[in-house]
Scaffold this motif. Structure first.
Motif, PDB file in Angstrom:
ATOM      1  N   THR A   1       0.875  -0.997  -0.038  1.00 46.22           N
ATOM      2  CA  THR A   1       0.044   0.301  -0.079  1.00 46.22           C
ATOM      3  C   THR A   1       0.896   1.000   0.089  1.00 46.22           C
ATOM      4  O   THR A   1       0.628   2.278  -0.572  1.00 46.22           O
ATOM      5  CB  THR A   1      -0.939  -0.052   1.094  1.00 46.22           C
ATOM      6  N   VAL A   2       1.977   1.317   0.906  1.00 46.12           N
ATOM      7  CA  VAL A   2       2.944   2.247   0.855  1.00 46.12           C
ATOM      8  C   VAL A   2       3.495   2.622  -0.496  1.00 46.12           C
ATOM      9  O   VAL A   2       3.596   4.008  -1.049  1.00 46.12           O
ATOM     10  CB  VAL A   2       3.792   2.243   1.943  1.00 46.12           C
ATOM     11  N   VAL A   3       4.254   1.616  -1.157  1.00 48.39           N
ATOM     12  CA  VAL A   3       4.998   1.922  -2.446  1.00 48.39           C
ATOM     13  C   VAL A   3       3.907   2.155  -3.373  1.00 48.39           C
ATOM     14  O   VAL A   3       4.333   3.225  -4.181  1.00 48.39           O
ATOM     15  CB  VAL A   3       5.781   0.623  -2.862  1.00 48.39           C
ATOM     16  N   TRP A   4       2.818   1.731  -3.600  1.00 45.94           N
ATOM     17  CA  TRP A   4       1.854   1.898  -4.335  1.00 45.94           C
ATOM     18  C   TRP A   4       1.132   3.220  -4.404  1.00 45.94           C
ATOM     19  O   TRP A   4       1.121   4.172  -5.239  1.00 45.94           O
ATOM     20  CB  TRP A   4       0.593   0.956  -4.231  1.00 45.94           C
ATOM     21  N   GLY A   5       1.047   3.715  -3.059  1.00 45.49           N
ATOM     22  CA  GLY A   5       0.550   5.029  -2.877  1.00 45.49           C
ATOM     23  C   GLY A   5       1.308   6.204  -3.293  1.00 45.49           C
ATOM     24  O   GLY A   5       0.997   7.285  -3.837  1.00 45.49           O
TER      25      GLY A   5
ATOM     26  N   ILE B   1      -8.027  11.458  -3.098  1.00 53.45           N
ATOM     27  CA  ILE B   1      -7.418  10.151  -2.539  1.00 53.45           C
ATOM     28  C   ILE B   1      -8.236   9.027  -3.165  1.00 53.45           C
ATOM     29  O   ILE B   1      -7.479   7.842  -3.847  1.00 53.45           O
ATOM     30  CB  ILE B   1      -7.468  10.220  -1.118  1.00 53.45           C
ATOM     31  N   ARG B   2      -9.454   9.106  -3.294  1.00 49.18           N
ATOM     32  CA  ARG B   2     -10.139   7.974  -3.853  1.00 49.18           C
ATOM     33  C   ARG B   2     -10.158   7.810  -5.094  1.00 49.18           C
ATOM     34  O   ARG B   2     -10.181   6.705  -5.933  1.00 49.18           O
ATOM     35  CB  ARG B   2     -11.706   8.202  -3.370  1.00 49.18           C
ATOM     36  N   ASP B   3      -9.927   8.953  -5.902  1.00 45.91           N
ATOM     37  CA  ASP B   3      -9.836   9.218  -7.168  1.00 45.91           C
ATOM     38  C   ASP B   3      -8.473   8.020  -7.945  1.00 45.91           C
ATOM     39  O   ASP B   3      -8.449   7.804  -8.847  1.00 45.91           O
ATOM     40  CB  ASP B   3      -9.406  10.353  -7.947  1.00 45.91           C
ATOM     41  N   THR B   4      -7.558   7.903  -6.772  1.00 40.62           N
ATOM     42  CA  THR B   4      -6.349   7.150  -7.230  1.00 40.62           C
ATOM     43  C   THR B   4      -6.451   5.798  -7.068  1.00 40.62           C
ATOM     44  O   THR B   4      -5.573   4.868  -7.129  1.00 40.62           O
ATOM     45  CB  THR B   4      -5.036   7.732  -6.424  1.00 40.62           C
ATOM     46  N   MET B   5      -7.628   5.293  -6.569  1.00 40.54           N
ATOM     47  CA  MET B   5      -7.814   3.823  -6.236  1.00 40.54           C
ATOM     48  C   MET B   5      -7.780   2.973  -7.113  1.00 40.54           C
ATOM     49  O   MET B   5      -8.361   3.302  -8.265  1.00 40.54           O
ATOM     50  CB  MET B   5      -9.087   3.631  -5.427  1.00 40.54           C
ATOM     51  N   PRO B   6      -7.309   1.668  -7.192  1.00 43.99           N
ATOM     52  CA  PRO B   6      -7.353   0.759  -8.087  1.00 43.99           C
ATOM     53  C   PRO B   6      -8.819   0.433  -8.315  1.00 43.99           C
ATOM     54  O   PRO B   6      -9.784   0.874  -7.358  1.00 43.99           O
ATOM     55  CB  PRO B   6      -6.585  -0.545  -7.518  1.00 43.99           C
TER      56      PRO B   6
ATOM     57  N   ALA C   1       3.175  -3.747 -11.756  1.00 37.44           N
ATOM     58  CA  ALA C   1       2.434  -4.656 -11.997  1.00 37.44           C
ATOM     59  C   ALA C   1       2.399  -5.609 -10.820  1.00 37.44           C
ATOM     60  O   ALA C   1       1.214  -6.073 -10.526  1.00 37.44           O
ATOM     61  CB  ALA C   1       2.479  -5.173 -13.490  1.00 37.44           C
ATOM     62  N   ASP C   2       3.388  -6.121 -10.404  1.00 35.16           N
ATOM     63  CA  ASP C   2       3.521  -7.136  -9.498  1.00 35.16           C
ATOM     64  C   ASP C   2       2.738  -6.389  -8.009  1.00 35.16           C
ATOM     65  O   ASP C   2       2.055  -6.953  -7.284  1.00 35.16           O
ATOM     66  CB  ASP C   2       4.730  -7.383  -9.093  1.00 35.16           C
ATOM     67  N   THR C   3       2.842  -5.345  -7.780  1.00 34.29           N
ATOM     68  CA  THR C   3       2.398  -4.488  -6.897  1.00 34.29           C
ATOM     69  C   THR C   3       0.736  -4.636  -6.762  1.00 34.29           C
ATOM     70  O   THR C   3       0.066  -4.669  -5.806  1.00 34.29           O
ATOM     71  CB  THR C   3       2.882  -3.014  -6.506  1.00 34.29           C
ATOM     72  N   LEU C   4       0.195  -4.113  -8.059  1.00 30.53           N
ATOM     73  CA  LEU C   4      -1.099  -4.098  -8.042  1.00 30.53           C
ATOM     74  C   LEU C   4      -1.792  -5.370  -7.900  1.00 30.53           C
ATOM     75  O   LEU C   4      -2.777  -5.726  -7.394  1.00 30.53           O
ATOM     76  CB  LEU C   4      -1.517  -3.498  -9.482  1.00 30.53           C
ATOM     77  N   THR C   5      -0.906  -6.486  -8.516  1.00 30.64           N
ATOM     78  CA  THR C   5      -1.364  -8.000  -8.300  1.00 30.64           C
ATOM     79  C   THR C   5      -1.474  -8.268  -6.779  1.00 30.64           C
ATOM     80  O   THR C   5      -2.604  -8.776  -6.308  1.00 30.64           O
ATOM     81  CB  THR C   5      -0.522  -8.893  -9.133  1.00 30.64           C
ATOM     82  N   CYS C   6      -0.242  -8.026  -6.065  1.00 27.23           N
ATOM     83  CA  CYS C   6      -0.280  -8.328  -4.623  1.00 27.23           C
ATOM     84  C   CYS C   6      -1.468  -7.502  -4.133  1.00 27.23           C
ATOM     85  O   CYS C   6      -1.945  -8.471  -3.212  1.00 27.23           O
ATOM     86  CB  CYS C   6       1.162  -7.620  -4.133  1.00 27.23           C
ATOM     87  N   LEU C   7      -1.670  -6.341  -4.050  1.00 28.08           N
ATOM     88  CA  LEU C   7      -3.026  -5.575  -3.393  1.00 28.08           C
ATOM     89  C   LEU C   7      -4.132  -6.238  -3.807  1.00 28.08           C
ATOM     90  O   LEU C   7      -5.046  -6.497  -2.709  1.00 28.08           O
ATOM     91  CB  LEU C   7      -2.884  -4.322  -4.039  1.00 28.08           C
ATOM     92  N   GLU C   8      -4.450  -6.743  -4.893  1.00 27.27           N
ATOM     93  CA  GLU C   8      -5.892  -7.290  -5.493  1.00 27.27           C
ATOM     94  C   GLU C   8      -5.832  -8.791  -4.554  1.00 27.27           C
ATOM     95  O   GLU C   8      -7.078  -9.255  -4.201  1.00 27.27           O
ATOM     96  CB  GLU C   8      -5.777  -7.410  -6.798  1.00 27.27           C
ATOM     97  N   GLU C   9      -4.805  -9.574  -4.475  1.00 25.12           N
ATOM     98  CA  GLU C   9      -4.816 -10.487  -3.799  1.00 25.12           C
ATOM     99  C   GLU C   9      -5.493 -10.674  -2.508  1.00 25.12           C
ATOM    100  O   GLU C   9      -5.804 -11.639  -1.846  1.00 25.12           O
ATOM    101  CB  GLU C   9      -3.474 -11.448  -3.645  1.00 25.12           C
ATOM    102  N   TYR C  10      -5.182  -9.407  -1.984  1.00 23.22           N
ATOM    103  CA  TYR C  10      -5.800  -9.289  -0.399  1.00 23.22           C
ATOM    104  C   TYR C  10      -7.416  -8.727  -0.362  1.00 23.22           C
ATOM    105  O   TYR C  10      -7.909  -8.819   0.743  1.00 23.22           O
ATOM    106  CB  TYR C  10      -5.335  -8.180   0.258  1.00 23.22           C
TER     107      TYR C  10
END
Length: 339
Positions: A167-171, A252-257, A213-222
Protein backbone atom coordinates in the motif's frame (compact mmCIF):
# COMPACT_ATOMS: atom_id res chain seq x y z
CA UNK A 1 25.87 48.11 -7.47
CA UNK A 2 23.52 48.28 -4.53
CA UNK A 3 23.38 45.20 -2.32
CA UNK A 4 20.15 43.20 -2.58
CA UNK A 5 17.66 44.09 0.11
CA UNK A 6 16.83 41.19 2.47
CA UNK A 7 13.15 41.59 1.70
CA UNK A 8 11.24 38.73 0.05
CA UNK A 9 9.31 39.38 -3.11
CA UNK A 10 5.50 39.02 -2.91
CA UNK A 11 5.45 35.66 -4.71
CA UNK A 12 7.96 34.30 -2.18
CA UNK A 13 5.86 35.08 0.89
CA UNK A 14 3.57 31.99 0.77
CA UNK A 15 6.57 29.70 0.52
CA UNK A 16 8.33 31.40 3.40
CA UNK A 17 5.23 31.08 5.56
CA UNK A 18 4.74 27.40 4.62
CA UNK A 19 8.37 26.58 5.32
CA UNK A 20 8.14 28.34 8.67
CA UNK A 21 5.05 26.33 9.60
CA UNK A 22 6.68 23.08 8.46
CA UNK A 23 9.79 23.91 10.47
CA UNK A 24 7.75 24.48 13.64
CA UNK A 25 5.23 21.65 13.37
CA UNK A 26 7.21 18.87 11.69
CA UNK A 27 10.93 19.46 11.17
CA UNK A 28 11.74 20.76 14.66
CA UNK A 29 9.85 17.92 16.36
CA UNK A 30 10.42 14.89 14.15
CA UNK A 31 13.64 15.43 12.19
CA UNK A 32 15.95 15.87 15.15
CA UNK A 33 18.84 13.42 15.34
CA UNK A 34 18.88 12.67 11.61
CA UNK A 35 22.05 13.29 9.64
CA UNK A 36 21.83 14.54 6.05
CA UNK A 37 25.15 16.43 5.63
CA UNK A 38 27.53 13.73 6.89
CA UNK A 39 29.44 11.51 6.44
CA UNK A 40 30.76 12.84 3.14
CA UNK A 41 30.40 10.33 0.32
CA UNK A 42 27.80 8.17 2.10
CA UNK A 43 25.02 7.56 -0.46
CA UNK A 44 22.56 6.18 2.09
CA UNK A 45 20.12 3.53 0.95
CA UNK A 46 19.49 5.16 -2.44
CA UNK A 47 21.94 7.87 -3.43
CA UNK A 48 22.24 10.41 -6.25
CA UNK A 49 20.61 9.49 -9.53
CA UNK A 50 18.18 7.09 -7.86
CA UNK A 51 14.51 7.04 -8.75
CA UNK A 52 13.75 7.33 -5.03
CA UNK A 53 15.54 10.67 -4.72
CA UNK A 54 13.55 11.97 -7.69
CA UNK A 55 10.19 10.78 -6.30
CA UNK A 56 10.67 11.76 -2.64
CA UNK A 57 12.16 15.20 -3.38
CA UNK A 58 8.64 16.48 -4.22
CA UNK A 59 7.45 16.80 -0.63
CA UNK A 60 3.77 17.76 -1.27
CA UNK A 61 3.29 14.82 -3.65
CA UNK A 62 5.04 12.51 -1.16
CA UNK A 63 2.72 13.59 1.66
CA UNK A 64 -0.34 13.17 -0.57
CA UNK A 65 0.90 9.71 -1.57
CA UNK A 66 1.19 8.72 2.08
CA UNK A 67 -2.46 9.74 2.59
CA UNK A 68 -3.45 7.55 -0.38
CA UNK A 69 -1.49 4.66 1.10
CA UNK A 70 -3.08 5.12 4.52
CA UNK A 71 -6.59 5.13 3.02
CA UNK A 72 -6.03 1.88 1.14
CA UNK A 73 -4.20 0.24 4.04
CA UNK A 74 -7.15 0.78 6.41
CA UNK A 75 -9.45 -1.24 4.16
CA UNK A 76 -7.96 -4.21 5.98
CA UNK A 77 -10.13 -4.36 9.16
CA UNK A 78 -7.15 -5.58 11.19
CA UNK A 79 -5.19 -2.49 10.18
CA UNK A 80 -8.15 -0.32 11.10
CA UNK A 81 -8.38 -1.84 14.58
CA UNK A 82 -4.61 -1.61 15.08
CA UNK A 83 -4.99 2.11 14.47
CA UNK A 84 -7.99 2.44 16.77
CA UNK A 85 -6.40 0.58 19.66
CA UNK A 86 -2.71 1.45 19.36
CA UNK A 87 -2.37 4.72 17.43
CA UNK A 88 -2.43 8.33 18.60
CA UNK A 89 -4.70 8.98 15.62
CA UNK A 90 -7.85 8.01 17.52
CA UNK A 91 -9.06 9.98 20.53
CA UNK A 92 -9.26 8.09 23.86
CA UNK A 93 -11.48 8.92 26.84
CA UNK A 94 -10.25 9.19 30.44
CA UNK A 95 -10.32 5.40 30.78
CA UNK A 96 -8.23 4.91 27.64
CA UNK A 97 -11.18 3.64 25.61
CA UNK A 98 -11.25 4.79 21.94
CA UNK A 99 -14.07 7.25 21.23
CA UNK A 100 -13.99 6.74 17.46
CA UNK A 101 -13.18 10.42 16.87
CA UNK A 102 -9.97 11.63 15.26
CA UNK A 103 -7.46 13.14 17.67
CA UNK A 104 -6.16 16.11 15.67
CA UNK A 105 -2.95 16.45 17.68
CA UNK A 106 -2.37 12.71 17.37
CA UNK A 107 -2.97 12.89 13.62
CA UNK A 108 -0.32 15.61 13.38
CA UNK A 109 2.15 13.47 15.34
CA UNK A 110 1.51 10.46 13.15
CA UNK A 111 1.93 12.48 9.96
CA UNK A 112 5.11 14.04 11.32
CA UNK A 113 6.64 10.65 12.08
CA UNK A 114 5.63 9.31 8.65
CA UNK A 115 7.09 12.26 6.74
CA UNK A 116 10.30 12.11 8.78
CA UNK A 117 10.64 8.38 8.11
CA UNK A 118 10.18 8.57 4.35
CA UNK A 119 12.41 11.63 3.98
CA UNK A 120 15.01 10.24 6.40
CA UNK A 121 15.27 6.80 4.82
CA UNK A 122 15.43 8.32 1.34
CA UNK A 123 17.95 11.13 1.90
CA UNK A 124 19.54 10.48 5.29
CA UNK A 125 22.87 8.86 5.98
CA UNK A 126 23.00 5.09 6.19
CA UNK A 127 23.12 5.25 10.00
CA UNK A 128 20.10 7.57 10.13
CA UNK A 129 18.08 5.26 7.87
CA UNK A 130 19.03 2.24 9.97
CA UNK A 131 18.01 3.99 13.19
CA UNK A 132 14.65 5.06 11.77
CA UNK A 133 13.91 1.51 10.65
CA UNK A 134 14.87 0.11 14.09
CA UNK A 135 12.46 2.53 15.78
CA UNK A 136 9.55 1.64 13.50
CA UNK A 137 10.22 -2.10 13.86
CA UNK A 138 10.32 -1.73 17.64
CA UNK A 139 6.91 -0.06 17.59
CA UNK A 140 5.48 -2.73 15.29
CA UNK A 141 6.69 -5.45 17.66
CA UNK A 142 4.37 -4.05 20.36
CA UNK A 143 1.21 -3.95 18.21
CA UNK A 144 -0.68 -7.13 18.93
CA UNK A 145 -4.28 -7.62 20.00
CA UNK A 146 -7.76 -8.89 19.23
CA UNK A 147 -10.40 -7.31 17.03
CA UNK A 148 -13.96 -6.90 18.36
CA UNK A 149 -14.98 -9.90 16.22
CA UNK A 150 -12.43 -12.09 18.02
CA UNK A 151 -9.77 -12.30 15.31
CA UNK A 152 -6.20 -11.75 16.44
CA UNK A 153 -3.87 -9.24 14.80
CA UNK A 154 -0.10 -8.91 14.92
CA UNK A 155 1.89 -6.16 13.19
CA UNK A 156 4.80 -8.59 12.75
CA UNK A 157 2.68 -11.00 10.72
CA UNK A 158 4.39 -11.51 7.31
CA UNK A 159 1.09 -11.11 5.45
CA UNK A 160 0.43 -7.81 7.21
CA UNK A 161 3.95 -6.56 6.47
CA UNK A 162 3.51 -7.44 2.80
CA UNK A 163 0.13 -5.67 2.60
CA UNK A 164 1.44 -2.63 4.45
CA UNK A 165 4.48 -2.38 2.20
CA UNK A 166 2.46 -2.75 -1.01
CA UNK A 167 0.00 0.00 0.00
CA UNK A 168 2.83 2.41 0.83
CA UNK A 169 4.91 1.94 -2.31
CA UNK A 170 1.79 1.99 -4.47
CA UNK A 171 0.41 5.14 -2.80
CA UNK A 172 3.62 7.13 -3.16
CA UNK A 173 4.31 5.96 -6.71
CA UNK A 174 0.73 6.60 -7.89
CA UNK A 175 0.64 10.12 -6.44
CA UNK A 176 3.97 10.75 -8.18
CA UNK A 177 2.72 9.37 -11.48
CA UNK A 178 -0.39 11.57 -11.51
CA UNK A 179 0.82 14.78 -9.88
CA UNK A 180 4.59 15.17 -10.34
CA UNK A 181 5.57 17.71 -13.04
CA UNK A 182 8.17 15.27 -14.40
CA UNK A 183 6.80 11.85 -13.50
CA UNK A 184 8.64 8.60 -14.04
CA UNK A 185 6.89 6.22 -16.40
CA UNK A 186 7.20 2.59 -17.46
CA UNK A 187 10.58 1.05 -16.74
CA UNK A 188 11.75 4.22 -14.96
CA UNK A 189 8.83 3.99 -12.53
CA UNK A 190 9.51 0.28 -12.05
CA UNK A 191 13.03 1.30 -11.05
CA UNK A 192 11.45 3.15 -8.12
CA UNK A 193 9.42 0.08 -7.14
CA UNK A 194 12.58 -2.02 -7.35
CA UNK A 195 14.62 0.39 -5.22
CA UNK A 196 12.03 1.08 -2.56
CA UNK A 197 11.85 -2.60 -1.62
CA UNK A 198 14.94 -1.92 0.52
CA UNK A 199 12.70 -0.02 2.94
CA UNK A 200 10.26 -2.93 3.05
CA UNK A 201 13.08 -5.37 3.84
CA UNK A 202 14.42 -3.03 6.53
CA UNK A 203 11.02 -3.23 8.25
CA UNK A 204 10.98 -7.02 8.13
CA UNK A 205 8.96 -7.59 4.96
CA UNK A 206 9.48 -10.66 2.78
CA UNK A 207 8.21 -11.74 -0.65
CA UNK A 208 7.65 -8.11 -1.61
CA UNK A 209 6.60 -6.93 -5.09
CA UNK A 210 9.21 -5.03 -7.10
CA UNK A 211 7.26 -3.65 -10.08
CA UNK A 212 4.06 -1.67 -10.53
CA UNK A 213 2.25 -4.64 -12.08
CA UNK A 214 3.36 -7.01 -9.32
CA UNK A 215 2.33 -4.50 -6.66
CA UNK A 216 -1.19 -4.12 -8.07
CA UNK A 217 -1.48 -7.92 -8.29
CA UNK A 218 -0.28 -8.22 -4.69
CA UNK A 219 -2.84 -5.68 -3.48
CA UNK A 220 -5.74 -7.33 -5.29
CA UNK A 221 -4.83 -10.71 -3.79
CA UNK A 222 -5.91 -9.29 -0.42
CA UNK A 223 -9.41 -8.34 -1.60
CA UNK A 224 -11.14 -11.32 0.14
CA UNK A 225 -9.80 -9.99 3.47
CA UNK A 226 -10.86 -6.38 2.95
CA UNK A 227 -13.97 -4.54 4.10
CA UNK A 228 -15.28 -1.02 4.66
CA UNK A 229 -15.50 -0.69 8.43
CA UNK A 230 -17.97 1.69 10.03
CA UNK A 231 -15.14 3.94 11.17
CA UNK A 232 -13.69 4.18 7.67
CA UNK A 233 -17.12 4.81 6.14
CA UNK A 234 -17.64 7.80 8.44
CA UNK A 235 -14.44 9.38 7.16
CA UNK A 236 -15.03 9.19 3.42
CA UNK A 237 -17.45 10.03 0.62
CA UNK A 238 -20.68 11.84 1.41
CA UNK A 239 -20.04 11.48 5.15
CA UNK A 240 -17.26 14.10 4.86
CA UNK A 241 -18.97 17.49 5.08
CA UNK A 242 -15.98 19.86 5.42
CA UNK A 243 -15.35 21.20 1.87
CA UNK A 244 -11.55 21.05 2.07
CA UNK A 245 -11.53 17.58 3.61
CA UNK A 246 -14.07 16.47 1.02
CA UNK A 247 -11.82 17.68 -1.81
CA UNK A 248 -8.84 15.80 -0.39
CA UNK A 249 -10.98 12.71 0.16
CA UNK A 250 -12.10 12.83 -3.49
CA UNK A 251 -8.52 13.16 -4.74
CA UNK A 252 -7.43 10.16 -2.65
CA UNK A 253 -10.33 7.94 -3.77
CA UNK A 254 -9.68 8.98 -7.37
CA UNK A 255 -6.29 7.24 -7.20
CA UNK A 256 -7.74 3.91 -6.04
CA UNK A 257 -7.43 0.74 -8.15
CA UNK A 258 -10.82 -0.09 -9.74
CA UNK A 259 -11.66 -2.88 -7.28
CA UNK A 260 -10.87 -0.64 -4.29
CA UNK A 261 -12.97 2.18 -5.79
CA UNK A 262 -15.87 -0.27 -6.05
CA UNK A 263 -15.40 -1.25 -2.41
CA UNK A 264 -15.80 2.36 -1.27
CA UNK A 265 -18.56 2.99 -3.85
CA UNK A 266 -16.52 5.58 -5.71
CA UNK A 267 -17.49 6.33 -9.29
CA UNK A 268 -15.32 8.42 -11.52
CA UNK A 269 -16.96 11.62 -12.81
CA UNK A 270 -17.13 12.21 -16.54
CA UNK A 271 -13.68 12.68 -18.19
CA UNK A 272 -13.98 16.46 -18.45
CA UNK A 273 -14.87 16.92 -14.77
CA UNK A 274 -12.21 14.44 -13.69
CA UNK A 275 -9.56 16.22 -15.71
CA UNK A 276 -10.60 19.57 -14.23
CA UNK A 277 -10.49 18.19 -10.68
CA UNK A 278 -7.11 16.58 -11.22
CA UNK A 279 -5.78 19.78 -12.75
CA UNK A 280 -6.81 21.67 -9.62
CA UNK A 281 -5.02 19.15 -7.40
CA UNK A 282 -1.96 19.19 -9.69
CA UNK A 283 -1.82 22.98 -9.53
CA UNK A 284 -2.17 22.99 -5.74
CA UNK A 285 0.55 20.41 -5.08
CA UNK A 286 3.02 21.89 -7.55
CA UNK A 287 2.37 25.45 -6.42
CA UNK A 288 3.18 24.34 -2.88
CA UNK A 289 6.36 22.64 -4.06
CA UNK A 290 7.41 25.61 -6.17
CA UNK A 291 6.79 28.17 -3.43
CA UNK A 292 8.53 26.14 -0.72
CA UNK A 293 11.51 25.15 -2.85
CA UNK A 294 13.72 22.12 -2.34
CA UNK A 295 13.63 20.73 1.20
CA UNK A 296 16.81 21.42 3.22
CA UNK A 297 17.25 17.67 3.78
CA UNK A 298 17.39 17.07 0.02
CA UNK A 299 19.89 19.90 -0.47
CA UNK A 300 22.03 18.57 2.38
CA UNK A 301 22.02 15.06 0.93
CA UNK A 302 23.21 16.42 -2.42
CA UNK A 303 26.06 18.21 -0.64
CA UNK A 304 26.97 14.99 1.18
CA UNK A 305 27.66 13.18 -2.10
CA UNK A 306 28.85 16.15 -4.17
CA UNK A 307 32.38 14.74 -4.14
CA UNK A 308 31.24 11.31 -5.29
CA UNK A 309 30.53 7.99 -3.58
CA UNK A 310 32.35 4.70 -3.39
CA UNK A 311 29.12 2.80 -4.03
CA UNK A 312 25.78 3.65 -5.64
CA UNK A 313 23.87 2.87 -2.45
CA UNK A 314 24.08 0.95 0.80
CA UNK A 315 21.76 -1.88 1.86
CA UNK A 316 19.67 -2.26 5.04
CA UNK A 317 21.35 -4.67 7.44
CA UNK A 318 18.33 -5.95 9.38
CA UNK A 319 18.07 -9.70 9.87
CA UNK A 320 14.49 -10.69 10.84
CA UNK A 321 14.22 -11.94 14.40
CA UNK A 322 17.30 -10.15 15.73
CA UNK A 323 15.63 -7.14 17.36
CA UNK A 324 15.57 -6.96 21.19
CA UNK A 325 12.13 -7.32 22.73
CA UNK A 326 10.91 -4.04 24.23
CA UNK A 327 7.62 -3.10 25.82
CA UNK A 328 5.60 -0.08 24.69
CA UNK A 329 7.04 2.21 27.39
CA UNK A 330 10.61 1.35 26.36
CA UNK A 331 9.81 1.99 22.71
CA UNK A 332 8.18 5.34 23.55
CA UNK A 333 11.28 6.30 25.54
CA UNK A 334 13.45 5.43 22.53
CA UNK A 335 11.20 7.51 20.31
CA UNK A 336 11.49 10.54 22.59
CA UNK A 337 15.25 10.13 22.68
CA UNK A 338 15.39 9.96 18.89
CA UNK A 339 13.26 13.04 18.40
Amino acid sequence: MRPALPIPLPHQLPGLWLNDQFDKTVRAKFFRGMEFDEPAGDPGWFGPGSATWHVHAHLPALIFGLQCASYLERLDPSIFWMGVEHSRLVEKNEDGVPTGRIDQSGATVRLGHSVAFFVGTAFGSTESAERLARTVRAMHHTIKGTRPDGLRYDADDPDWLRWNYATVVWGIATAHEIYHPRPLRGADLDRYYGEFVRVGHALGGTDLPTTKADTLTCLEEYLPKLALTHGNALATGSNVTNPLQSAVDWAIRDTMPSWAAQLVQYRRPNPIERRARRSAVWTTLNSLHSSMGEAPEVTAARRRVAGGTATAHTEPTYVPGTDPLLDRAEVEAQLVGAH
